[in-house]
Structure formats: C-alpha cells, structure tokens
Design an enzyme around this catalytic site. Structure first.
Site, PDB file in Angstrom:
ATOM      1  N   GLU A  26     -81.192  65.560 -13.229  1.00 38.19           N
ATOM      2  CA  GLU A  26     -82.559  65.196 -13.593  1.00 38.19           C
ATOM      3  C   GLU A  26     -83.587  66.221 -13.104  1.00 38.19           C
ATOM      4  O   GLU A  26     -84.771  65.916 -12.986  1.00 38.19           O
ATOM      5  CB  GLU A  26     -82.889  63.814 -13.036  1.00 38.19           C
ATOM      6  CG  GLU A  26     -82.018  62.706 -13.614  1.00 38.19           C
ATOM      7  CD  GLU A  26     -82.382  61.345 -13.073  1.00 38.19           C
ATOM      8  OE1 GLU A  26     -83.432  60.810 -13.477  1.00 38.19           O
ATOM      9  OE2 GLU A  26     -81.632  60.816 -12.236  1.00 38.19           O
TER      10      GLU A  26
ATOM     11  N   SER B 101     -82.256  58.297 -15.851  1.00 41.25           N
ATOM     12  CA  SER B 101     -82.784  58.880 -17.079  1.00 41.25           C
ATOM     13  C   SER B 101     -81.856  58.671 -18.271  1.00 41.25           C
ATOM     14  O   SER B 101     -81.876  59.435 -19.226  1.00 41.25           O
ATOM     15  CB  SER B 101     -83.061  60.386 -16.902  1.00 41.25           C
ATOM     16  OG  SER B 101     -84.093  60.585 -15.971  1.00 41.25           O
TER      17      SER B 101
ATOM     18  N   ARG C  65     -89.707  50.852  -9.425  1.00 39.50           N
ATOM     19  CA  ARG C  65     -89.753  50.239 -10.744  1.00 39.50           C
ATOM     20  C   ARG C  65     -88.459  49.490 -10.997  1.00 39.50           C
ATOM     21  O   ARG C  65     -87.371  49.967 -10.645  1.00 39.50           O
ATOM     22  CB  ARG C  65     -89.930  51.324 -11.812  1.00 39.50           C
ATOM     23  CG  ARG C  65     -90.578  50.868 -13.091  1.00 39.50           C
ATOM     24  CD  ARG C  65     -90.556  51.962 -14.140  1.00 39.50           C
ATOM     25  NE  ARG C  65     -89.224  52.131 -14.679  1.00 39.50           N
ATOM     26  CZ  ARG C  65     -88.616  53.308 -14.837  1.00 39.50           C
ATOM     27  NH1 ARG C  65     -89.230  54.423 -14.494  1.00 39.50           N
ATOM     28  NH2 ARG C  65     -87.396  53.361 -15.343  1.00 39.50           N
TER      29      ARG C  65
ATOM     30  N   ASP D 100     -86.116  47.595 -13.994  1.00 42.70           N
ATOM     31  CA  ASP D 100     -85.903  47.508 -15.431  1.00 42.70           C
ATOM     32  C   ASP D 100     -85.179  46.208 -15.767  1.00 42.70           C
ATOM     33  O   ASP D 100     -84.171  45.857 -15.126  1.00 42.70           O
ATOM     34  CB  ASP D 100     -85.087  48.697 -15.921  1.00 42.70           C
ATOM     35  CG  ASP D 100     -85.830  50.022 -15.729  1.00 42.70           C
ATOM     36  OD1 ASP D 100     -87.080  49.988 -15.676  1.00 42.70           O
ATOM     37  OD2 ASP D 100     -85.169  51.061 -15.631  1.00 42.70           O
TER      38      ASP D 100
ATOM     39  N   GLU E 159     -81.576  47.597 -13.314  1.00 43.33           N
ATOM     40  CA  GLU E 159     -81.524  48.546 -12.205  1.00 43.33           C
ATOM     41  C   GLU E 159     -82.895  48.702 -11.563  1.00 43.33           C
ATOM     42  O   GLU E 159     -83.906  48.266 -12.117  1.00 43.33           O
ATOM     43  CB  GLU E 159     -81.009  49.908 -12.668  1.00 43.33           C
ATOM     44  CG  GLU E 159     -81.883  50.592 -13.702  1.00 43.33           C
ATOM     45  CD  GLU E 159     -81.294  51.930 -14.138  1.00 43.33           C
ATOM     46  OE1 GLU E 159     -81.498  52.917 -13.397  1.00 43.33           O
ATOM     47  OE2 GLU E 159     -80.656  51.988 -15.196  1.00 43.33           O
TER      48      GLU E 159
ATOM     49  N   ASN F 157     -85.429  51.698  -9.815  1.00 41.77           N
ATOM     50  CA  ASN F 157     -85.714  53.121  -9.639  1.00 41.77           C
ATOM     51  C   ASN F 157     -86.588  53.270  -8.391  1.00 41.77           C
ATOM     52  O   ASN F 157     -87.720  52.787  -8.364  1.00 41.77           O
ATOM     53  CB  ASN F 157     -86.449  53.675 -10.850  1.00 41.77           C
ATOM     54  CG  ASN F 157     -85.597  53.626 -12.102  1.00 41.77           C
ATOM     55  OD1 ASN F 157     -84.849  54.539 -12.382  1.00 41.77           O
ATOM     56  ND2 ASN F 157     -85.692  52.526 -12.853  1.00 41.77           N
TER      57      ASN F 157
ATOM     58  N   GLY G  85     -90.222  58.313 -12.479  1.00 37.54           N
ATOM     59  CA  GLY G  85     -90.851  59.479 -13.065  1.00 37.54           C
ATOM     60  C   GLY G  85     -92.369  59.406 -12.987  1.00 37.54           C
ATOM     61  O   GLY G  85     -92.962  58.328 -13.017  1.00 37.54           O
TER      62      GLY G  85
END
Length: 333
Positions: free
Chosen positions: A34, A161, A266, A268, A281, A283, A287
């Site tokens: 990434e 990602s 974050r 999801d 998941e 994060n 990003g």
C-alpha cells in the site's frame, strides 16, 4: 527522504503550535503493497499541517528507522498503510524510542491488521461478523463453499485496500482466488459474502462520526473504486433512519473498542437483506487521500481537513501528559 517544513507558499511556523506540538514528523511510504496510497495520504497530511503552521517534516519510512531518529521528533503522525506501518511493528519501535504517535497502540494495530483474529475476538464478544475460514494448499475447496455458502469473498489476511480480494462461487474459482491472494500474503481467508449496502463508520477520539454508504458502479468496492474511479458514490447522510444509524454507530464503536483501538480509525460494515449489520474489518490507520472516507465523514460535521488532522494530532498530547505524570510520580514529585 524528508520534506521541508517551510515550502513555498506556506505561512511559516506558528509559535503557539510549535509550543503545543514541538517538532512533528509525518510518516508515510514504507515498503508495503500500500506504499503508493500511503505516499498520497502522507502528502495530504503534511500539507495540512504545514498550512496550519505546525513545525513539521515528512519522512518516508522506506529509508529506515535510523533516519527518523536523526530527525528527533517530539511526536509523529502515522500516515502508513499496510504491513510495517499499520500492524504494530512501527508502533512498537516508537514505544521503545519514547515518541508519541497517532492511532492505536501495538496490540490493537496488530489485531486490526489480522482479519481472522479480529473476527475471532468479535465472535467471542458476540458481535456479528460473517463466518470465515483460513485457506491453504490442501483445503477442500468444495467443503468451504458448502460450509460458508456461496458466494464467498477471498482475502489476504494481512493486507488492506482490497488488494488480492475476489468474490467467487465455485470450487475452481476459489482455488484460483487463493492462488492469486497468496501473492500478497502467506495467510489467506474465505468469508461468507454479504449482499447488500456497504457502510463505513469513522471514530475520532471516542466520537463516532456520521456513517457513509458506499455505492460502486461495479457493485464491489475494490481498489479501483477506492482510489481511481470518480464514479463511486459516497452517500452522506447514509440513508438510514436515525435509530438505525445509531444502532450502526453503537456496534461499530463496540467493534473498535473490543480490539483496544485508540485515537482514530474506521470500521467497515455490511447490511444484509434482512437489515442485519455484519462487521468486516477495522482500519487503524485509514487513508487520508482525496478519495478517503474519514475526511468526508468529518467534513459532514463541520471539520475541514486541516482541523481533522490537528484533532488527530491532539490525541498524542494525552500520551505525552500521561508519560510526564508517570515520570513525575517515579521521581516523587
């Protein structure tokens, strides 16, 4: 590689912010799959801090830890994604160096990067997450489909990602997907596919920001939809009723806290045809590009990008205050 703290067009260092934060280094790049996304995140964060008047430099972690030490930062903003920056490795090094950093600590970062262990913890805590299993060369591919149901999602366990991710419906496609995903990670998983709307929920210093509903033209929020396409739709408000969005916020914050995550991050989530939410998941270093989701959610509640970055940087001050208190206690003051 370092980046000047006084680029052309900047307003220079604000003395008040210099006193507040000291010397800040934005960490980006590295050597993970990434890397390119991280470079973009780091560039955006660096520009925001420079524009605000923070005494800040950027540093590409591909050049190693010694170069960071030479900069003698008072704190760092981690804009790293993937292994080596988001998985607890960097966090452990910063702990040993005594440098405050943004985001989650060593354990939470490591857990958040490991999708299988994240899901095991959620299962133990009674939080809903799609059934999954680990794949290997000797896997009975048909048995996986019979156990999980079809279609299934194949993912590298330690990548983000959506790199190496596939949705498959038959045994041969499942084996082929495992082969491809294995290019990114030695550990690959299959997960029951949840068909329905996808949401992402940002957390900032214990506060849940408005959920975003994601709609990609392909029907799947893959790498192109995240970072390249301009046709992906991010719906704010997300379209849920107030009660349903509160339910989504509650389950997302629980998922975040169960892993011991801190600062910002974050979560999801998918919603199935029956309206049930399913956690995918976490994060721990999301990003921060022009396509990224946390900045969009923050803007919806009046936090522009620069303010958001400063709010995230502020979370390192609590760590400094705690360290100062510990030193004072040990010295008897």
């Amino acid at each position: 590689m370092t980046v000047s703290s006084s680029p052309s067009g900047s307003t220079g260092v604000n003395p008040e912010l210099a006193t507040r934060y000291g010397r800040v280094v934005v960490l980006f790049g590295g050597l993970s799959a990434e890397r390119e996304v991280s470079l973009k995140s780091g560039e955006a964060v660096l520009a925001a801090l420079q524009g605000a008047g923070v005494d800040v430099q950027g540093y590409d972690m591909a050049h190693g830890l010694a170069g960071l030490e030479a900069l003698r930062p008072d704190r760092v903003f981690i804009a790293m994604h993937g292994r080596g920056g988001e998985d607890g490795t960097l966090q452990g090094a910063l702990e040993l160096l005594g440098i405050p950093y943004t985001g989650s600590g060593v354990l939470a970062s490591a857990l958040g990067m490991d999708k299988l262990r994240t899901k095991k913890l959620w299962d133990i805590e009674g939080l809903p997450t799609p059934r999954s299993c680990r794949l290997a060369a000797d896997t009975d591919w048909q048995s996986v489909l019979e156990t999980l149901g079809t279609p299934v999602v194949v993912k590298p366990v330690h990548e983000g990602s959506t790199l190496g991710i596939h949705i498959v419906e038959d045994a041969q496609a499942l084996q082929d997907a495992w082969t491809d995903a294995s290019r990114f990670d030695a550990v690959v998983m299959a997960e029951r596919f949840i068909k329905g709307p996808e949401y992402t929920v940002s957390v900032l210093d214990g506060e849940v920001l408005p959920a975003i509903r994601i709609e990609a033209d392909s029907g799947f929020y893959d790498y192109d939809a995240k970072y390249i396409a301009n046709t992906t739709r991010y719906l704010l408000p997300c379209g849920l009723s107030a009660a349903r969005e509160a339910e989504l916020a509650e389950i997302s914050l629980k998922a975040f806290n169960v892993l011991g995550c801190e600062g910002w991050g974050r979560v999801d989530v998918m919603e199935d045809a029956d309206g049930a939410f399913w956690l995918l998941e976490v994060n721990t270093s999301p990003g921060m590009t022009d396509h990224s989701l946390v900045p969009q959610s923050a803007a919806h509640v009046g936090l522009d990008f620069a303010t958001l970055v400063l709010r995230i940087l502020d979370t390192t001050l609590a760590e400094r205050d705690a360290n100062d208190a510990s030193v004072a206690q040990q010295s008897g003051h």
